[in-house]
Design an enzyme around this catalytic site. Sequence first.
Site, PDB file in Angstrom:
ATOM      1  N   HIS A   1       6.718   3.720  -3.146  1.00  0.00           N
ATOM      2  CA  HIS A   1       8.156   3.825  -3.427  1.00  0.00           C
ATOM      3  C   HIS A   1       8.367   3.473  -4.894  1.00  0.00           C
ATOM      4  O   HIS A   1       7.462   2.973  -5.569  1.00  0.00           O
ATOM      5  CB  HIS A   1       8.988   2.907  -2.522  1.00  0.00           C
ATOM      6  CG  HIS A   1       8.637   1.453  -2.644  1.00  0.00           C
ATOM      7  ND1 HIS A   1       8.927   0.691  -3.776  1.00  0.00           N
ATOM      8  CD2 HIS A   1       7.995   0.616  -1.793  1.00  0.00           C
ATOM      9  CE1 HIS A   1       8.497  -0.549  -3.596  1.00  0.00           C
ATOM     10  NE2 HIS A   1       7.920  -0.622  -2.412  1.00  0.00           N
TER      11      HIS A   1
ATOM     12  N   ASP B   1      -3.008  -5.921  14.483  1.00  0.00           N
ATOM     13  CA  ASP B   1      -4.156  -6.760  14.173  1.00  0.00           C
ATOM     14  C   ASP B   1      -3.789  -8.239  14.289  1.00  0.00           C
ATOM     15  O   ASP B   1      -2.896  -8.730  13.585  1.00  0.00           O
ATOM     16  CB  ASP B   1      -4.642  -6.465  12.749  1.00  0.00           C
ATOM     17  CG  ASP B   1      -6.008  -7.055  12.484  1.00  0.00           C
ATOM     18  OD1 ASP B   1      -6.096  -8.271  12.241  1.00  0.00           O
ATOM     19  OD2 ASP B   1      -6.997  -6.291  12.518  1.00  0.00           O
TER      20      ASP B   1
ATOM     21  N   SER C   1       3.385  -3.225  -0.099  1.00  0.00           N
ATOM     22  CA  SER C   1       3.761  -1.832  -0.350  1.00  0.00           C
ATOM     23  C   SER C   1       2.666  -1.126  -1.136  1.00  0.00           C
ATOM     24  O   SER C   1       2.234  -1.611  -2.178  1.00  0.00           O
ATOM     25  CB  SER C   1       5.070  -1.776  -1.147  1.00  0.00           C
ATOM     26  OG  SER C   1       6.137  -2.242  -0.379  1.00  0.00           O
TER      27      SER C   1
END
Length: 398
Positions: free
Chosen positions: A224, A345, A360
């Site tokens: 992003h 996980d 991110s």
Amino acid sequence: GLGDVYKRQTDQRLISNFFLTALFLEDSLPPVYAGGSFLRTLRKRSMFFLVSPPTELPGFRHIRYCGCKRNERVENMKKFGFRAALAVLLWVLLCIPTWAADVLIPVGRAVGLELEAAGLAVAELDPDLGSNARDAGLQEGDIIIKVDGQPVHGAASLQEALDRSKGALVLTILRDGEERNLTMTPVERDGQRRLGIYVREGIAGVGTVTYYDPESGTFGALGHGVSDPHGNLLPLEAGTALEAEVVSVKKGRVGAPGQLQGAFQKDAVLGTLEKNTRCGVFGTAPAGWSGIPLPVAEADEIHTGPAVILSNVSGTEVREYSVEILKLYPGEKACGRNLLLHVTDPELLEVTGGIVQGMSGSPILQDGRLVGAVTHVLVNDPTTGYGIFIENMLDAAA
């Protein structure tokens, strides 16, 4: 078979020349080549036929079969054609790396990112001195790029432009990606002309590198764009990627997203940043990152079900963590929200609580392919977040 089948005059008959290319794939190629740009246009069938002159088949060396009797040639083609074609195809793919150009190294390393804006972002309007700016229409989040037509490169150049001006001046700003001109009169304070605003020159933080292309030395990160607090994409003038390590983790909780807290050294430059887009930050890094290249998946090759992400949540160690892709949004064009994933996980859930800020850009892998990157976390559920398709990142980087 694969080749340029030359039929000359045989048995007292003249048979016209023709060129036939047949590609037999059907799961015969190693997975690393299954996503290459050459095969992208040919997949989804077990057999393909292309009929064209050799000038329309760049990259192929046409195999000529001639000097044999027609019957012998036909029998040999039937007997050995398939194996020979497959062997030649594999040999060419192995020897010509450009045909496997759509393979990238998934990275997953945390890096420091410093972005210098092409202008000055308005962080706040002063309650006392900012009335003229407010009346002129200046808003928090606007980016000042010019004063009276002259570019602004920093706070010092902005003040110099104010000192040179007489009376009212024209501010050229960026708002929502569009240029606007605002006319205002600065206020006088302590012998200086002032706009009555607080500005920000750039942004720095920690993010994750998604991929590295060793062929071109380019990389992509975040998945992003880097925006100001008001959601405006920062116009990039210059930037650097810096060596970093994760020193601690603020664990994510419902209603309170977590965060990777990192430290980076300004003199340990890994590369330069060249583009800040809605689909990621992109640049070049000559030394880059090592790893095993994987083929790039197209959107229609991604499916719901098990996958893994590569993340760096402690020190400089990159580890693989299991996730589940819950939903795909194939028609969604907005960057960063092409798929919904859930962290499964146990170790990652214990350390971070799920997805946290700083993750991110963590690459998402499925079926031996690089399919995308983690981009956002749901505030009300830190175990779940969004991701972007890798093909959208690559389109933005181009």
